[in-house]
Design a protein around this motif. Structure first.
Motif, mmCIF file in Angstrom:
data_model
loop_
_atom_site.group_PDB
_atom_site.id
_atom_site.type_symbol
_atom_site.label_atom_id
_atom_site.label_comp_id
_atom_site.label_asym_id
_atom_site.label_seq_id
_atom_site.Cartn_x
_atom_site.Cartn_y
_atom_site.Cartn_z
ATOM 1 N N PHE A 64 0.847 -1.183 0.000
ATOM 2 C CA PHE A 64 0.000 0.000 0.000
ATOM 3 C C PHE A 64 0.892 1.245 0.000
ATOM 4 N N ARG A 65 0.447 2.270 -0.705
ATOM 5 C CA ARG A 65 1.112 3.573 -0.617
ATOM 6 C C ARG A 65 0.234 4.488 0.228
ATOM 7 N N VAL A 66 0.745 4.875 1.374
ATOM 8 C CA VAL A 66 0.018 5.738 2.302
ATOM 9 C C VAL A 66 0.835 6.999 2.535
ATOM 10 N N ASP A 67 0.234 8.139 2.274
ATOM 11 C CA ASP A 67 0.914 9.433 2.440
ATOM 12 C C ASP A 67 2.229 9.471 1.669
ATOM 13 N N GLY A 68 2.233 8.862 0.487
ATOM 14 C CA GLY A 68 3.394 8.920 -0.388
ATOM 15 C C GLY A 68 4.461 7.879 -0.129
ATOM 16 N N VAL A 69 4.289 7.003 0.858
ATOM 17 C CA VAL A 69 5.303 6.012 1.218
ATOM 18 C C VAL A 69 4.710 4.616 1.082
ATOM 19 N N LEU A 70 5.437 3.716 0.400
ATOM 20 C CA LEU A 70 4.989 2.333 0.248
ATOM 21 C C LEU A 70 5.370 1.507 1.470
ATOM 22 N N PHE A 71 4.474 0.613 1.886
ATOM 23 C CA PHE A 71 4.814 -0.352 2.922
ATOM 24 C C PHE A 71 4.149 -1.679 2.583
ATOM 25 N N LYS A 72 4.758 -2.764 3.043
ATOM 26 C CA LYS A 72 4.263 -4.104 2.743
ATOM 27 C C LYS A 72 3.036 -4.422 3.574
ATOM 28 N N TYR A 73 1.988 -4.868 2.890
ATOM 29 C CA TYR A 73 0.759 -5.251 3.572
ATOM 30 C C TYR A 73 0.715 -6.753 3.827
ATOM 31 N N MET A 74 1.023 -7.548 2.830
ATOM 32 C CA MET A 74 1.035 -8.996 3.020
ATOM 33 C C MET A 74 1.810 -9.658 1.895
ATOM 34 N N GLY A 75 2.282 -10.869 2.158
ATOM 35 C CA GLY A 75 2.855 -11.723 1.143
ATOM 36 C C GLY A 75 1.936 -12.903 0.893
ATOM 37 N N ILE A 76 1.702 -13.252 -0.352
ATOM 38 C CA ILE A 76 0.781 -14.336 -0.691
ATOM 39 C C ILE A 76 1.428 -15.218 -1.752
ATOM 40 N N PRO A 77 1.025 -16.494 -1.835
ATOM 41 C CA PRO A 77 1.569 -17.377 -2.873
ATOM 42 C C PRO A 77 1.234 -16.865 -4.270
ATOM 43 N N MET A 78 2.054 -17.228 -5.234
ATOM 44 C CA MET A 78 1.854 -16.751 -6.597
ATOM 45 C C MET A 78 0.526 -17.223 -7.176
ATOM 46 N N ALA A 79 0.109 -18.443 -6.823
ATOM 47 C CA ALA A 79 -1.173 -18.927 -7.338
ATOM 48 C C ALA A 79 -2.319 -18.023 -6.887
ATOM 49 N N ALA A 80 -2.272 -17.586 -5.633
ATOM 50 C CA ALA A 80 -3.313 -16.689 -5.131
ATOM 51 C C ALA A 80 -3.189 -15.298 -5.756
ATOM 52 N N LEU A 81 -1.955 -14.810 -5.927
ATOM 53 C CA LEU A 81 -1.762 -13.488 -6.511
ATOM 54 C C LEU A 81 -2.292 -13.447 -7.939
ATOM 55 N N ASN A 82 -2.012 -14.484 -8.733
ATOM 56 C CA ASN A 82 -2.500 -14.506 -10.111
ATOM 57 C C ASN A 82 -4.018 -14.437 -10.160
ATOM 58 N N ARG A 83 -4.679 -15.127 -9.242
ATOM 59 C CA ARG A 83 -6.136 -15.101 -9.231
ATOM 60 C C ARG A 83 -6.672 -13.749 -8.771
ATOM 61 N N VAL A 84 -6.001 -13.126 -7.828
ATOM 62 C CA VAL A 84 -6.434 -11.795 -7.391
ATOM 63 C C VAL A 84 -6.271 -10.781 -8.523
ATOM 64 N N VAL A 85 -5.146 -10.839 -9.243
ATOM 65 C CA VAL A 85 -4.939 -9.924 -10.368
ATOM 66 C C VAL A 85 -6.017 -10.136 -11.429
ATOM 67 N N SER A 86 -6.351 -11.386 -11.717
ATOM 68 C CA SER A 86 -7.405 -11.654 -12.696
ATOM 69 C C SER A 86 -8.748 -11.145 -12.204
ATOM 70 N N ARG A 87 -9.004 -11.273 -10.914
ATOM 71 C CA ARG A 87 -10.247 -10.747 -10.355
ATOM 72 C C ARG A 87 -10.298 -9.223 -10.494
ATOM 73 N N ILE A 88 -9.179 -8.560 -10.258
ATOM 74 C CA ILE A 88 -9.118 -7.109 -10.419
ATOM 75 C C ILE A 88 -9.359 -6.739 -11.886
ATOM 76 N N LYS A 89 -8.822 -7.525 -12.820
ATOM 77 C CA LYS A 89 -9.028 -7.248 -14.238
ATOM 78 C C LYS A 89 -10.493 -7.398 -14.631
ATOM 79 N N ILE A 90 -11.170 -8.346 -14.028
ATOM 80 C CA ILE A 90 -12.600 -8.486 -14.302
ATOM 81 C C ILE A 90 -13.359 -7.269 -13.794
ATOM 82 N N LEU A 91 -12.986 -6.770 -12.618
ATOM 83 C CA LEU A 91 -13.639 -5.560 -12.099
ATOM 84 C C LEU A 91 -13.457 -4.393 -13.053
ATOM 85 N N GLY A 92 -12.281 -4.305 -13.687
ATOM 86 C CA GLY A 92 -12.010 -3.212 -14.606
ATOM 87 C C GLY A 92 -12.401 -3.497 -16.038
#
Length: 454
Positions: free
Chosen positions: A65-93
């Protein structure tokens, strides 16, 4: 010999390369994927994040997340889950989830609890997967000029600039410095219903009432220059150009400003008067700049100290970095960041704008004409001559304002220095209007837009 051959064969093994995972709509619309995506969006809003980064790595992905101009790590997730989240975001858009080899851009609008938020989505292919960045826009967080945190004199001079009926007003600064937010605040003040305001942007970030907004679509032939030409046939009073990127756009903007239109635009320069040099680099001639340019606002954003946990500098030790800045600038910090639950243990919550306002008036226009004739062949920055000109026997003819609140408790010297590191020392140590810099009053009275053009 046979044993040596077997050792050589076993010495090198071919590992399978990680291939982008092909996902179908069923996998993306599954319950766990939807819940994880919603969790990321909800927590981003709760943390006041302006951007969400979904980044692929070797074997695991990262959400930041970028908060007040500074990035910080929110969570680490497996690549299989990340790919599905990115695809879900693409469907939203409304993007193509099957096309993972080309960059894509999209928009979405979501409701989280009682608020509605606009998401600006961008995806790019990486070596092993896709990276997605989501810009979170809150339509309800629209600000006026006072709410931006500008000093009162900067607000007054900015409003004086907006009182012109023609000419160009430019807001400069690096990416993410709040240029569009400042111009949107200006447009809200001008949108009284008595004038026609039209914009051409890439992209349109917020929808403004009583303002006609045009989205740049280069694939359809809608560019800044072509949209500006079309706008000139729509009887506009105020025109907002998202960015002057090339000579063609600059020439159309100057033409519009010389025919009775007020043009607001953005540029990427380090300080206010460098905008003059930037316009010259694009190919505009000096007389056109001198006649059309009304003023330039250069700004940065600095983080505010958290009001709940900030402590007076006398009651807490000053960090080593800030102590070094005290020696450089000679200004003692009033408060220091501590960190609490409300600010996420960072010590900062929110941001404010630090700006300088240069008003181009009649004497400075004449000075620019003189300097244009007197510039030496080896001079590469004519705006430097404008900074040191002293017409009228010694008083400087530039109206200059710096709204750096160095004596306030809202931000620390360390963050101010970090945000203005790329700017010139003049921006960081600019004198206040009460010093020996002369303030030239506007030449003649000019009716404001609120009174209408007709």
């Amino acid at each position: 010999m046979s044993s040596v051959d077997s050792d050589v064969i076993d010495a090198v093994r071919i590992l399978d390369e990680t291939e982008p995972e092909a996902l179908g709509a069923d996998a993306v619309e599954s319950g766990p994927v939807v819940k994880l995506t919603n969790l990321i969006l909800r927590d981003a809003i709760a943390h006041r994040a302006s951007d969400i980064h979904l980044e692929a790595g070797r074997g695991a992905g990262t959400v930041r997340f970028r908060v007040d101009g500074v990035l910080f790590k929110y969570m680490g997730i497996p690549m299989a889950a990340l790919n599905r989240v990115v695809s879900r975001i693409k469907i939203l858009g409304r993007l193509d989830i099957a096309d993972r080899l080309r960059p894509q851009d999209g928009r979405a609008r979501v409701q989280i609890r009682d608020g509605t938020y606009d998401l600006r989505i961008s995806t790019v292919p990486t070596r092993d997967a896709e990276k997605a960045v989501i810009r979170v826009l809150d339509p309800q967080s629209s600000l006026d000029l006072e709410a931006l945190g500008l000093a009162s004199d900067a607000v007054k001079r900015t409003r004086d600039l907006l009182g012109h009926r023609d000419g160009i007003i430019i807001v400069t600064g690096p990416t993410g410095s709040g240029k569009t937010t400042t111009l949107y605040a200006a447009l809200r003040e001008l949108a009284t219903g008595q004038i026609n305001i039209m914009t051409v942007e890439d992209p349109v970030e917020y929808e403004l009432p009583e303002v006609t907004q045009i989205q740049v679509e280069e694939r359809r032939g809608v560019t800044f220059a072509s949209a500006l030409r079309a706008i000139l046939r729509q009887d506009p009073d105020v025109i907002f150009v998202g960015e002057i990127r090339d000579l063609e756009t600059a020439e159309v903007a100057v033409q519009a400003s010389m025919t009775g239109h007020l043009v607001l635009a953005t540029l990427h320069t380090n300080d206010a008067l460098s905008a003059i040099q930037r316009l010259m680099d694009l190919g505009l001639d000096r007389p056109s700049i001198a006649v059309s340019l009304r003023g330039v606002v250069a700004q940065r954003l600095v983080r505010r100290l958290c009001e709940r946990c900030a402590r007076p500098a006398t009651a807490a030790p000053v960090p080593q970095e800030e102590a070094r800045l005290v020696d450089v600038y000679g200004v003692e910090p009033v408060a220091v960041a501590m960190g609490c639950r409300a600010c996420g243990q960072t010590g900062y919550r929110g941001r404010l704008a630090v700006a300088e306002v240069a008003v181009i008036e009649e004497r400075l226009q004449q000075l620019k004409f003189v300097l244009a004739r007197r510039l030496s062949p080896n001079s590469s920055d004519p705006s430097e001559r404008c900074r040191i000109g002293r017409p009228g026997g010694g008083r400087r003819s530039r109206t200059f304002s710096s709204s750096t609140t160095t004596r306030s408790t809202v931000h620390s010297r360390r963050l101010c220095s970090r945000s203005t590191a790329s700017a010139s020392p003049r921006l960081r140590t600019a004198p206040s209007p009460s010093s020996d810099w002369a303030t030239v009053r506007p030449h003649g009275s000019r009716p404001r837009h609120a009174e209408g053009r007709r």
